[in-house]
Design a protein around this motif. Structure first.
Motif, PDB file in Angstrom:
ATOM      1  N   GLN A 304       0.845  -1.186   0.000  1.00  0.00           N
ATOM      2  CA  GLN A 304       0.000   0.000   0.000  1.00  0.00           C
ATOM      3  C   GLN A 304       0.886   1.244   0.000  1.00  0.00           C
ATOM      4  N   GLN A 306       2.557   4.492   1.091  1.00  0.00           N
ATOM      5  CA  GLN A 306       2.789   5.074   2.404  1.00  0.00           C
ATOM      6  C   GLN A 306       4.081   5.871   2.376  1.00  0.00           C
ATOM      7  N   HIS A 307       4.001   7.163   2.645  1.00  0.00           N
ATOM      8  CA  HIS A 307       5.173   8.048   2.707  1.00  0.00           C
ATOM      9  C   HIS A 307       5.962   8.042   1.396  1.00  0.00           C
ATOM     10  N   TRP A 310       5.854   2.148  -1.467  1.00  0.00           N
ATOM     11  CA  TRP A 310       4.845   1.104  -1.293  1.00  0.00           C
ATOM     12  C   TRP A 310       5.329   0.159  -0.200  1.00  0.00           C
ATOM     13  N   TRP A 379      11.635   6.995   7.040  1.00  0.00           N
ATOM     14  CA  TRP A 379      11.009   6.886   5.718  1.00  0.00           C
ATOM     15  C   TRP A 379      11.831   7.588   4.648  1.00  0.00           C
TER      16      TRP A 379
END
Length: 731
Positions: A304, A306-307, A310, A379
């Motif tokens: 998914q 995110q930041h 994936w 991240w």
């Protein structure tokens, strides 16, 4: 909000008058207080409360300069504020860092006490949020009285049954809105003086909180900058590598070090079966072990966004589900690793990719003992490692796909490229091994450069055919061109393009209206003169010669001369008319494309071309345009009788016509770029044809064979010629 009544909110603004009023009220209170023996007086209780509040302020100030986590500090701050102010609850509001700088939406980051924002429902929550936005916009501490039942969402109010004190927290003084708010729900019935004191204390706590958050932000930014520099250094070293295997190993080692993880695995999923290509600080991988199967299973989970990348969280099955499996087979790592480090990284924790269709998956292993990074650093580092490692691997793959690319990648790789990425100390080679590898690398590079230099020297001395490709035009030597002898109109065309004609055959008939008008005028004049001559003759014959007058004889002579002049003009007109009838001068072929469309019934000016006839069995030549930079080469080959030429039409890929050099011609500009070139006439051994049609003024490609020349001179002759032209006058 400037009222000072106990039941209305006001803006806290410390002033001398307020302080003096407070001191006078305190003094009067102390002067009028009487305490019984053995019972603490009000003066003692006030001093004790002041000491406790001072101690709380000192504790909060000390905590501000201690290395604490944000959540721990806010929890400690809320506890001390609630204890000092004896309120019903404390809520610390903050603005989301990812939102707009002008956005007034605040979220509760920490709450403590029995009365907090959790008691707000439905419209009351929106009314309270409007109150927070109003206080943030004003930017000053306030005490807001209770307004139970307030339901107008666009009117700021306190919908709870307790007065509340709200103080902004500013981290950046230049920002339009405060980054946070401290809200305390107070007891009812407080005086204006007590509310001022509460606001004064709460403002001091807000300053300390702002200082802590400011230091924490600076520390986070410094750590983020340091992490960014380290990631950039790693990516730069990855791009300096030319071996895909070394890049994969260095990639996972750097990821494990920068993300502070015990193990990181790299998988490639571009085929039907995902393959583990590298594991951090591991030299050999058992693809059939249980841990390897868990890693490959982790790469199949759904990711998914995110930041900016994936991400997918996973938890591999424990080895307890397979009690009969050998412990050694469940370890995909080199056997020289310690047992504790291997067991700490058996189960994947997460998997990440740059995008869903990416061929790379990075699988991470975490442990409770591992030191965790902040969210931004974590991240950001992961994202940059994904992009940088993939681009470095792609560049190295392109090098290895070239013939001999793998050999060159091993030749030019730095010996300490992997260890310089900061791998684990257990995997670093000894200093002696590094020095040996460095010496071997330098010797290998020196030998390679010497061999390459020798090969290049031999190559530049090898002879090669000296070819000069030029352009030219194919022409027949004997070509009869027919033009209009005078202004005329094409009346009839008797031939067509490519038609064979014999000497004397009719080609075209032209008519001139001017000649016809002149001929008609002269014929009329001639008739008049003939009648005049007859009259003169009759006059002379009717009279004897002794009685004839001299003027009659003179008139007869003038008429005769004028008649002769008219006859001469008629002869010239007849000759001009005959010249308008074009006939072939020799046997040949007509060269006039689209003759009927261009000339039928069209007027022509004197000298305009009509058609051409190529003489039969005429020799053909090529006028080649030779650039001045190649003129000396061609001339030397011609003088040494080594010059040969091959000619081909511009539309054909074959050079099927042989030619011999005849002579040099004038200097003409090249039609393509305008540079001066010298015309060289070449004689063709056979006539060019397209089908059965001869082609004149046909563009051609010419290749001049000028013997042999060294490869080195062939490569640098243009540079030498340019230097001679530019700087020849200085030497």
């Amino acid at each position: 909000m400037t009222s000072t009544a106990s039941s209305e909110p006001f803006v806290f603004a410390p002033s001398g008058s307020a302080s003096s009023d407070s001191s006078r009220s305190s003094a009067s209170a102390r002067g009028s207080t009487y305490a019984a023996p053995g019972v603490p007086s009000s003066h003692q209780l006030v001093d004790q409360a002041r000491q406790e509040i001072t101690q709380i302020v000192r504790e909060v100030a000390a905590a501000t300069h201690q290395p604490r986590k944000r959540a721990d500090y806010l929890r400690f701050l809320a506890d001390r504020v609630l204890r000092a102010m004896a309120g019903h609850g404390v809520v610390i509001w903050t603005r989301p860092s990812s939102g707009d700088s002008n956005e007034t939406n605040y979220v509760a980051e920490h709450r403590l006490g029995r009365v907090t924002d959790l008691a707000l429902v439905d419209e009351a929550e929106q009314v309270h949020q409007c109150l927070l936005a109003e206080v943030a916009t004003e930017g000053a501490p306030v005490v807001v009285p209770p307004t139970p039942g307030a339901d107008q969402i666009d009117v700021p109010a306190n919908p709870l049954p307790y007065p509340t004190a709200i103080v902004p927290i500013r981290i950046d003084p230049s920002s339009a809105l405060p980054e946070g708010l401290i809200q305390v729900f107070l007891d009812e019935g407080g005086t204006a003086a007590s509310q001022r004191g509460s606001l004064r204390f709460l403002a001091q706590m807000s300053d300390l909180a702002g200082e802590f958050l400011r230091v924490l932000r600076l520390k986070t930014l410094s750590q983020l900058l340091d992490a960014t520099d380290r990631v950039d250094g790693v990516v730069e070293r990855l791009h300096r590598m030319t071996s895909t295997g070394m890049i994969q190993a260095a990639w996972v080692d750097a990821a494990a070090e920068l993300l502070r993880l015990p193990r990181v695995a790299l998988c490639r999923v571009d085929s039907s079966q995902p393959r583990i290509v590298a594991v951090s600080h591991v030299h050999r991988i058992d693809q059939h072990s249980g841990a390897a199967k868990a890693i490959r299973a982790a790469t199949a989970i759904d990711l998914q966004p995110q930041h900016g990348i994936w991400f997918g969280s996973c938890q591999a099955k424990s080895n307890e589900s397979n009690p009969n499996e050998d412990a050694s087979s469940a370890t995909p790592f080199n056997q020289d690793q310690t047992t504790s480090s291997i067991q700490s990284s058996q189960e994947p924790s997460w998997v990440v990719a740059a995008h869903p269709d990416s061929q790379w998956r990075i699988v991470g292993f975490t442990s409770d003992e591992a030191e965790h990074l902040s969210e931004d650093i974590y991240w950001g580092t992961l994202n940059r490692l994904l992009v940088g490692g993939a681009s470095a691997w792609t560049a190295a793959r392109r090098i290895e796909s070239l013939p001999g690319g793998r050999w060159f990648s091993k030749l030019f790789v730095e010996p300490d490229a992997v260890s310089s990425l900061g791998s684990a100390p257990a995997s670093e080679p000894s200093s002696t091994s590094r020095r040996t590898r460095a010496v071997h690398s330098r010797l290998r590079k020196s030998a390679t450069w010497m061999a390459a230099t020798l090969a290049i020297a031999i190559l530049v001395c090898l002879p090669m055919p000296s070819l000069v490709p030029v352009t030219g035009v194919i022409r027949p030597v004997e070509l009869d061109s027919y033009h209009a002898a005078s202004d005329a109109v094409v009346e009839t065309l008797h031939v067509d393009h490519g038609q064979r004609v014999q000497r004397g055959d009719l080609l075209a008939t032209l008519t001139s209206t001017d000649l016809q008008e002149q001929e008609t005028s002269l014929l009329g004049r001639q008739a008049v003169l003939m009648r005049q001559q007859e009259q003169v003759n009759q006059t002379l014959m009717s009279r004897p010669s002794v009685h004839s007058r001299p003027d009659s004889v003179h008139d007869g002579r003038e008429v005769e001369e004028e008649i002769a002049s008219v006859e001469r003009q008629l002869e010239i007109i007849q000759e001009s008319k005959e010249r308008l009838v074009l006939r072939a001068l020799r046997n040949g072929r007509v060269d006039a494309w689209r003759l009927q469309e261009r000339l039928a019934n069209r007027p022509l000016r004197r000298g305009d071309p009509v058609l051409n006839v190529i003489a039969e069995d005429t020799p053909w030549v090529v006028d080649a345009r030779i650039p001045q930079t190649r003129l000396q080469t061609v001339d030397n080959a011609w003088q040494s009788e080594q010059l040969t030429a091959e000619v081909g039409t511009a539309w054909s890929s074959q050079m099927n016509l042989a030619a011999t050099a005849q002579r040099f011609g004038p200097i003409v500009p090249d039609p393509t770029d305008g540079t001066p070139s010298v015309v060289m006439r070449l004689g063709l051994e056979q006539s060019p044809t397209l089908g059965d049609q001869p082609l004149a003024e046909m563009p051609a490609r010419v290749t001049l064979h000028c013997g042999r020349t060294p490869v080195g001179w062939f490569l640098v002759q243009d540079v030498v010629h340019w230097c001679q032209v530019q700087w020849g006058g200085y030497f």
